[in-house]
Structure formats: C-alpha cells, structure tokens
Scaffold this active site. Structure first.
Site, PDB file in Angstrom:
ATOM      1  N   SER A 101       0.819  -1.215   0.000  1.00  0.00           N
ATOM      2  CA  SER A 101       0.000   0.000   0.000  1.00  0.00           C
ATOM      3  C   SER A 101       0.856   1.269   0.000  1.00  0.00           C
ATOM      4  O   SER A 101       2.009   1.268   0.455  1.00  0.00           O
ATOM      5  CB  SER A 101      -0.917   0.007   1.224  1.00  0.00           C
ATOM      6  OG  SER A 101      -1.687  -1.174   1.238  1.00  0.00           O
TER       7      SER A 101
HETATM    8  N1  SAM Z   1      -0.569  -5.043   4.122  1.00  0.00           N
HETATM    9  C1  SAM Z   1       0.153  -5.332   2.922  1.00  0.00           C
HETATM   10  C2  SAM Z   1       1.521  -4.733   2.920  1.00  0.00           C
HETATM   11  O1  SAM Z   1       1.906  -4.089   3.908  1.00  0.00           O
HETATM   12  O2  SAM Z   1       2.228  -4.950   1.927  1.00  0.00           O
HETATM   13  C3  SAM Z   1      -0.578  -4.945   1.665  1.00  0.00           C
HETATM   14  C4  SAM Z   1      -1.687  -5.853   1.418  1.00  0.00           C
HETATM   15  S1  SAM Z   1      -2.259  -5.997  -0.219  1.00  0.00           S
HETATM   16  C5  SAM Z   1      -2.954  -4.438  -0.510  1.00  0.00           C
HETATM   17  C6  SAM Z   1      -3.649  -7.066   0.145  1.00  0.00           C
HETATM   18  C7  SAM Z   1      -3.261  -8.478   0.488  1.00  0.00           C
HETATM   19  O3  SAM Z   1      -4.389  -9.146   1.006  1.00  0.00           O
HETATM   20  C8  SAM Z   1      -2.814  -9.276  -0.719  1.00  0.00           C
HETATM   21  O4  SAM Z   1      -1.538  -9.796  -0.500  1.00  0.00           O
HETATM   22  C9  SAM Z   1      -3.853 -10.366  -0.841  1.00  0.00           C
HETATM   23  O5  SAM Z   1      -3.365 -11.588  -1.326  1.00  0.00           O
HETATM   24  C10 SAM Z   1      -4.336 -10.488   0.600  1.00  0.00           C
HETATM   25  N2  SAM Z   1      -5.654 -11.097   0.782  1.00  0.00           N
HETATM   26  C11 SAM Z   1      -6.758 -10.969   0.006  1.00  0.00           C
HETATM   27  N3  SAM Z   1      -7.780 -11.679   0.525  1.00  0.00           N
HETATM   28  C12 SAM Z   1      -7.303 -12.277   1.652  1.00  0.00           C
HETATM   29  C13 SAM Z   1      -7.877 -13.148   2.628  1.00  0.00           C
HETATM   30  N4  SAM Z   1      -9.134 -13.564   2.548  1.00  0.00           N
HETATM   31  N5  SAM Z   1      -7.108 -13.549   3.646  1.00  0.00           N
HETATM   32  C14 SAM Z   1      -5.808 -13.137   3.743  1.00  0.00           C
HETATM   33  N6  SAM Z   1      -5.215 -12.346   2.851  1.00  0.00           N
HETATM   34  C15 SAM Z   1      -5.947 -11.892   1.818  1.00  0.00           C
END
Ligand code: SAM
Length: 255
Positions: A101
């Site tokens: 992000s």
């Molecule tokens: N917090 C992260 C960082 O600091 O880099 C950025 C997160 S990215 C915007 C969103 C993440 O959520 C992705 O890696 C995606 O694979 C994960 N994601 C999506 N649905 C999910 C779920 N149901 N459970 C866990 N992770 C999930």
C-alpha cells in the site's frame, strides 16, 4: 596563413577536452539506461523525505507511526528490481497481482487504530509484510494472515531479514481470523471485502478497533473504523475513500 605552434597546441587541447567530455557523457548515459536505479539512490534520506512530505504534511501526527515509518527500510519489502521506487507516493506491485500500500494509507490506517504499543493486533492481508513490520516496530504483538502462500513466504523472509522475526505469519483465509490467538485489541484488514466480515468482530476485544476498506472490487471503497463497545455493540466511523485490491476467499460467497 599557417597557424602558430601555440594555436595548434590550444586546438589539440580543446579536441582532447571535447573528446573527454563526450566519453564521460556516454558513460553517464549508459549507466542511466542500463540501470533503472537513479544515481542518487539514498534510501535513508528518501525515507526521511517520505515521512516529511507524504505523512506529516498530510496530517499524520501519531509519533509512534511516524517513528516506525522513519525506521523501517520499506525498500526491503518490495521486489529488488523496483526497490528504488519504494518511497514513491503510491502503491507498488509485489507480484501475484498484489500491492504494497501507499505509505500515506499505511500511516493513516495505522494511526486510526489508536495504538499505544503492546497491543495484540491481527492483520488480514500480509502482502509484502511492511504493515506488519510497522505494527511490530510500534511494539505490538502482531499476527498476520495471507491467502497467497508465495507472498507469505516472501514476507516471512523480509520480516526476518529486517529484524522482525517476532511477527507471527500464517497462510490462510483471513476471513476466519486467528481463533487460537483471539481476542485482539485491534484488527486491520488490508484487502477490500464488499461487506464487513462480521466473523472477525467476534475476535475483537471489547474496546477494540477494526479498520477495514469496504466496497466494490476494483472501485472506490470506504475505509471504516468499527469500535466494539464494552457492552459488545459496534460503532462505525466512515473515514476516507480508498482503493484496495479485493479480499478473496470465503467472503466472496457472502456478497
Ligand atoms: N498489508 C500489505 C503490505 O503491507 O504490503 C498490503 C496488502 S495488499 C494491498 C492485500 C493483500 O491481502 C494481498 O496480499 C492479498 O493476497 C491479501 N488477501 C486478500 N484476501 C485475503 C484473505 N481472505 N485472507 C488473507 N489475505 C488476503
């Protein structure tokens, strides 16, 4: 009239200097073209500038958040080929069609959790591991879940290498939370569900806060803060519009 030896000497000197300048120009150009890295790559000063111009300037005040983001080498949490872009004012790709992000959004969401250090925090959506590192640097006990195994592995490695070995990581569907470790003082969801994953509210302590971007896939979502009262009711604040990658897994069947 024939040139004097002195004039000829000056002319040859000028030719040598021009040739040298051209040679240097070619070397510099070659370096710029061959490497995507800017020549003045200095992560420490770029990070300090990021905190000043992207966070403080836009109103982030929580000293714990600012200090954590001043400290953590964000460039270690992005793929090496784009590490020189880590301090840009935007999200960046981290592979598997996912993103780390934007720094401001990381700071805003973390500040909105109202942490004072020492809290037990659940993150859904580990991604690069950067948000988890921010929470750990602030003194929180961090549990983070990622649904894509390759990203959990990379994040685990980056967290260990950056000195955040104490962060607990797991591959799984964050929709179900981390029941063995519940309840949590705070929950941060960094992927966007189309509705609030109520199952996670059960894993929040009374007085706890949950931050979640809620809204359509690949559209503009609302960042919500849900606060569980001591009586177990939930108060909702709508904070700012955001754009996050969608939350996948179980929640998709709950539209
Ligand atoms: N917090 C992260 C960082 O600091 O880099 C950025 C997160 S990215 C915007 C969103 C993440 O959520 C992705 O890696 C995606 O694979 C994960 N994601 C999506 N649905 C999910 C779920 N149901 N459970 C866990 N992770 C999930």
């Amino acid at each position: 009239m024939p040139n004097s030896p002195a004039k000829r000497g000056h002319r040859s000197m000028a030719v040598v200097l021009v040739a040298l300048a051209l040679f240097l120009a070619v070397l510099i150009l070659r370096r710029m073209v061959m490497s995507e890295e800017p020549m003045s790559w200095n992560p420490d000063s770029m990070r300090a500038k990021m905190v000043e111009t992207q966070l403080i300037y836009r109103g982030i005040k929580d000293e714990r958040v600012l200090s954590a983001m001043r400290t953590i080498p964000r460039h270690r949490f992005v793929p090496q080929r784009i590490e020189h872009r880590a301090y840009e004012d935007n999200a960046l790709p981290i592979g598997e069609e996912q993103t780390i992000s934007q720094p401001y959004i990381v700071a805003y969401m973390t500040e909105a959790l109202k942490l004072s250090g020492g809290e037990k925090v659940l993150e859904v959506g580990t991604g690069s591991g950067y948000e988890a590192a921010v929470l750990a640097e602030m003194g929180c006990e961090v549990y983070t879940i990622e649904i894509i195994p390759e990203l959990t592995q990379t994040a685990r490695r980056q967290l260990d290498e950056a000195g955040y070995g104490q962060v607990h990581t797991r591959t799984g569907d964050g929709y179900f939370g981390w029941p063995e470790e519940a309840p949590f003082d705070a929950i941060i969801i960094t992927a966007a569900p189309q509705k609030v994953p109520v199952a996670l509210l059960d894993q929040l302590k009374p007085g706890g806060r949950m931050i979640v971007p809620v809204g359509p896939e690949y559209g503009v979502q609302n960042l919500l803060r849900l606060t569980k009262t001591q009586e177990g009711r939930v108060a909702t604040d709508t904070l700012i519009p955001v754009v996050f990658v969608p939350m996948t897994g179980e929640i998709e069947g709950k539209k």
